[in-house]
Design an enzyme around this catalytic site. Sequence first.
Site, short mmCIF file in Angstrom:
data_model
loop_
_atom_site.label_atom_id
_atom_site.label_comp_id
_atom_site.label_asym_id
_atom_site.label_seq_id
_atom_site.Cartn_x
_atom_site.Cartn_y
_atom_site.Cartn_z
N CYS A 62 29.53 62.33 40.71
CA CYS A 62 30.68 62.21 41.90
C CYS A 62 30.32 60.96 42.44
CB CYS A 62 30.11 63.26 42.90
SG CYS A 62 30.89 64.99 42.47
N HIS A 63 31.70 60.25 42.71
CA HIS A 63 31.75 59.09 43.52
C HIS A 63 31.72 59.39 45.11
CE1 HIS A 63 33.44 56.77 40.09
NE2 HIS A 63 34.12 58.02 39.86
N MET A 97 35.25 68.51 44.94
CA MET A 97 33.63 68.86 44.77
C MET A 97 32.96 68.89 46.15
SD MET A 97 33.43 69.59 41.81
CE MET A 97 31.53 70.04 42.03
N GLU A 98 33.68 67.93 47.08
CA GLU A 98 33.13 67.89 48.37
C GLU A 98 33.49 69.39 49.20
OE1 GLU A 98 33.05 64.17 47.20
OE2 GLU A 98 34.55 65.67 46.86
N ASP A 112 20.42 82.35 54.08
CA ASP A 112 19.03 81.85 54.79
C ASP A 112 18.68 82.50 56.18
OD1 ASP A 112 16.41 80.58 54.84
OD2 ASP A 112 17.42 79.13 56.29
#
Length: 140
Positions: A62-63, A97-98, A112
């Site tokens: 990924c850039h 992707m971000e 969590d």
Amino acid sequence: DVSNKEVSPRLAIASGKVLFPESVFKILSEQQFSGKKGSILQTAIIAGIQAVKKTSELIPLCHQINLTKVHIDIEPANNELLVCCTVKCTEKTGVEMEALTGVSVAALTIYDMCKALSQDIVISDIQLEKKTGGKNDFER
């Protein structure tokens, strides 16, 4: 190699769900989604934003890109929390992707913070909802 691509405004929106047993969701709702560690929703939002900014460190190839907007929204629904992440930039490559990473880490943070109540919590349906900019636009 994105060196020959044109710089353009890019947008990506991703979503996902965190599903709870009915009794657990009732407890969380009554506590206004606050637990021993603090505000579940605010903590998940901050975690998701941090994850968006670190996507290039987490996903190989990924850039690293300069982001102009990161927004995470978490809404209660029927025994679930709906997570949505919007990311914008003006770059040579997109931010899908971000956005997907932001949703994933926000959902993991919710898990969590709630796992002491139950391990029967399901993270599901993480998907790209919309992408604009670049060669092709997409909308689910």
